[in-house]
Write a protein that holds these residues in place. Structure first.
Motif, PDB file in Angstrom:
ATOM      1  N   GLY A 144      34.023  55.892  64.100  1.00 56.03           N
ATOM      2  CA  GLY A 144      35.138  54.953  64.147  1.00 56.03           C
ATOM      3  C   GLY A 144      35.510  54.590  65.581  1.00 56.03           C
ATOM      4  N   ASP A 145      36.372  53.552  65.705  1.00 54.36           N
ATOM      5  CA  ASP A 145      36.693  53.081  67.062  1.00 54.36           C
ATOM      6  C   ASP A 145      37.915  53.778  67.651  1.00 54.36           C
ATOM      7  N   TYR A 146      38.280  54.923  67.090  1.00 51.81           N
ATOM      8  CA  TYR A 146      39.294  55.780  67.721  1.00 51.81           C
ATOM      9  C   TYR A 146      38.778  57.213  67.792  1.00 51.81           C
ATOM     10  N   GLU A 147      39.222  57.949  68.779  1.00 54.84           N
ATOM     11  CA  GLU A 147      38.841  59.355  68.932  1.00 54.84           C
ATOM     12  C   GLU A 147      39.952  60.239  68.371  1.00 54.84           C
ATOM     13  N   PRO A 161      31.982  51.737  61.363  1.00 58.25           N
ATOM     14  CA  PRO A 161      30.804  50.838  61.318  1.00 58.25           C
ATOM     15  C   PRO A 161      30.395  50.441  59.908  1.00 58.25           C
ATOM     16  N   THR A 196      41.976  52.100  62.023  1.00 52.93           N
ATOM     17  CA  THR A 196      40.689  52.373  62.675  1.00 52.93           C
ATOM     18  C   THR A 196      39.566  51.620  61.962  1.00 52.93           C
ATOM     19  N   CYS A 197      38.613  51.095  62.733  1.00 55.42           N
ATOM     20  CA  CYS A 197      37.466  50.410  62.124  1.00 55.42           C
ATOM     21  C   CYS A 197      36.243  51.319  62.202  1.00 55.42           C
TER      22      CYS A 197
END
Ligand code: GAL
Length: 688
Positions: A303-306, A364, A361-362
């Motif tokens: 995802g595009d957040y940690e 893939p 959050t996005c």
């Protein structure tokens, strides 16, 4: 409306999303087992009353509900059991602010006493309004005025009026243009069975998984782990599973999944532990630290957040499961690790560290954070199960979040929350939705609290002692600081004797509990379940959330510290026996039971046979249990024990079993079926 199996209908409304729990189901529906349930080919009444509309917010499904109906389910619920008249938000939350329906493991599934169950196939934060609202116009014909208020109180004003009145159930699923519903026919237990069999049948753990679990001090190095393991053996404490906590990893918040320098020879440690009968379980969470070997490979698959400086892998993607899974196979499972504890897979918006990813959050795969919050526990469990299925090895692990279709996934839920009454309620409510829950023993207010919690955990799906904060067992010192200082508490000998007595009782119940799990796997009957599932017409059972059924014949009524040494118990219709004393009780009424701190009220349903094994310190590949059979009542009875290797998936229990029978005079006989290895030796008479 399409009938897809005996007693199960599928209804596709609008255009459902493509990424839903059913789309990731890895264990197929147990169609053959469903055929053994009562034949139901007529749609439940509710099917013709379902309506829906697509709004700019998403999909809204409506169906009628009588205010007299009882509603159970929605996954693990710690705050309440009967959901009639409540709004339930299906959103994974490790510390819900109130009785909102949120929990570590909520599920978009409920059963109604009116004779159906409903599953909405979504990972979305669905809201279930269970008779809390009525559509505009429904009250247009109400004319009464000047009514006398029975009482001026919130509860009178706000409680659901259990009068004859039709209300509306509304299911709001945001952001979707449609939903697939599954409707299950039957009474309460039957709808739970059908849902569990639809999910793939209940998990059948390896027998060792039902033994005692001891999670060792998190500050241990390799030497300390071996010291703890040897001490438990030297002091004759029965333990099957030794759990390693975060300190085993070189970095754990987020994870490297590789051994810390404190564990210079992990392979040697694992083999030493295995040689003394331990199965090793490793703590982890799913967030991948940059120093992890698999970090680079997972970068495009996350995802595009940690979270805690780590990646959040998108386990909905085959490639992600392959990278994460093959590392675990190569570096851990092939080295002898027998299971995992997936921590912090739930979600908390309001912890200062805010240790989870945003709902927006996005990922893939196209999933978003909302769906992943409700799905990550389920997806991880399915991935780990497949790793062990490939090796024909059954496991039992732990997870702190789960959701829909979880019955076949061999994981038991746990929590950092710790209210004992809520932990007991968790055992009652998890059984409605194909989940297993352990009221783990961690810190204790005082030694009496320790005894109450050990008594409860021994009669649960997983006898878990989570000593991650203390270097010595709690029966030596319950105070964390004093335990860390190596101080022994006064009276430790007594508390040790009682705790070991109950841990040995757990080991005695293993064959009995294993049979309950075989029924879970084959018939979808929860091994730990609410009384109302077996007594659906009993109005007192309908609200009983502090005692529960444990296997086929036992009713467990734990006490908490607040109860001190006495509690009310309710026994449904029929004759019951005190498990320990044999005292007889007429059912259909309540009793005030006295129970000293070293006692727990457990009752046996008349006509039960309870096989008890002479306790062993752990389950080994060649363990043969010495079985004593207790008969309760004068009617003829039987009990089926299952043999086999208790380890592999090819060891199907329907091949090797022993049927024990008692006749009216109480004389026992047993007949073995199958060619498998003999795992039980029956002891003539003798009651242990
Ligand atoms: C918590 C978990 C505990 C323990 C601890 C270790 O989140 O619930 O059981 O494992 O982490 O850091």
């Amino acid at each position: 409306m399409e009938q897809i199996a005996n007693g199960i209908w599928k209804l596709v409304l609008g255009e459902p999303e493509d990424k839903t729990p059913v789309s990731f189901q890895t264990v197929p529906m147990k169609k053959e087992s469903l055929k053994n349930l009562p034949l139901r080919n007529v749609e439940p009444f509710i099917c013709s009353k379902i309506d829906f509309q697509i709004t700019q917010r998403g999909t809204a499904v409506t169906l009628p509900m009588e205010t007299e109906e009882d509603i159970y389910g929605f996954g693990l619920q710690l705050k309440s059991m009967n959901h009639a008249g409540r709004k339930r938000k299906i959103r994974v939350n490790s510390d819900p602010p109130g009785d909102t329906g949120e929990s570590h493991a909520p599920a978009p599934f409920y059963i109604s006493s009116s004779g159906y169950g409903l599953f909405a196939d979504t990972f979305r934060y669905a809201d279930f309004y269970m008779g809390t609202n009525s559509a505009k116009g429904a009250s247009a014909n109400k004319t009464e005025v000047n009514q006398k208020h029975e009482e001026f109180s919130e509860s009178a004003l706000y409680s659901l009026k259990r009068i004859k009145e039709t209300r509306t159930i509304r299911i709001d699923i945001p952001h979707v243009k449609g939903i697939t519903l599954y409707i299950f026919a039957g009474d309460l237990l039957e709808t739970v069975q059908r849902y569990n069999l639809f999910s793939g049948g209940g998990c059948l753990p390896p027998l060792w998984g039902l033994g005692v679990w001891y999670r060792a001090y998190g500050g241990s190095d390799q030497e300390k782990i071996l010291e703890i393991a040897n001490e438990l053996r030297n002091e004759n404490i029965p333990v099957d599973v030794l759990g390693l906590e975060p300190g085993w990893q070189s970095h754990s918040y987020s994870c490297t999944y590789s051994w810390s320098s404190l564990f210079p020879n992990p392979d040697v440690m694992i083999s030493q532990l295995k040689n003394t009968g331990y199965k090793v379980n490793c703590w982890e969470h799913a967030f991948v630290y940059p120093a992890a070997e698999i970090y680079e490979e997972l970068l495009p698959l996350s995802g595009d957040y940690e979270v805690w400086n780590g990646l959040v892998p998108d386990f909905s993607m085959e490639q992600t499961r392959k990278v994460f899974g093959s590392y675990h196979e190569r570096e851990l499972i092939e080295k002898g690790i027998m299971g995992f504890k997936l921590d912090e897979c739930d979600n908390s918006d309001y912890n200062p560290s805010n240790w989870s990813f945003p709902d927006g959050t996005c990922f893939p795969s196209g999933m978003d954070g909302e769906q992943m919050h409700n799905g990550i526990g389920f997806l991880y469990q399915a991935m780990i199960l497949e790793l062990f299925q490939k090796r024909n090895l059954r496991t039992l692990s732990q997870t702190r979040s789960s959701g829909a279709l979880s019955a076949p996934l061999p994981f038991v839920l746990y929590s950092d929350l710790y209210n004992h009454k809520e932990f007991i309620r968790g055992m009652v409510t998890s059984g409605f939705s194909g989940m297993l829950w352990s009221p783990e023993v961690r810190s204790c207010e005082n030694p009496r609290d320790l005894l109450r919690r050990v008594e409860t955990v021994v009669f649960s799906a997983q006898a878990l002692l989570n000593c991650w904060r203390i270097p010595s067992p709690p029966w030596k010192q319950v105070d964390v600081e004093k335990n860390l200082n190596g101080e022994k508490m006064e009276g430790s000998e007594f508390y040790t004797e009682v705790c070991v007595r109950y841990l040995n009782l757990r080991m005695s119940l293993l064959p009995y509990l294993y049979s309950a799990f075989v029924l879970y796997q084959r018939e979808g009957i929860p091994p730990v379940r609410a009384v109302v599932l077996d007594y659906p017409l009993d109005s007192r059972a309908a609200v009983l959330d502090d005692q529960y059924l444990f296997g086929e014949g036992l009713m467990v009524c734990p006490l908490t510290l607040e109860d001190e040494t006495s509690r009310k118990v309710y026994l449904p219709e029929g004759k019951w026996y005190d498990f320990f004393s044999g005292e007889i009780f007429e059912g259909g009424m309540e009793y005030q039971r006295k129970a000293d701190y070293d006692q727990i009220p457990v009752f046996v349903k008349a006509g039960s046979l309870i096989p008890l094994a002479e306790p062993v310190e752990c389950v080994k590949a060649d363990t043969v249990f010495k079985i004593h059979v207790r008969t309760y009542g004068t009617s003829a009875a039987s009990f089926t024990l299952y043999e086999g290797d208790f380890l592999t998936f090819t060891d199907e229990p329907d091949r090797n079993y022993v049927i024990i029978r008692s006749d009216e005079n109480g004389s026992l006989s047993w007949k073995r079926n199958g060619k498998g290895s003999i795992r039980y030796e029956f002891q003539e008479g003798g009651i242990i």
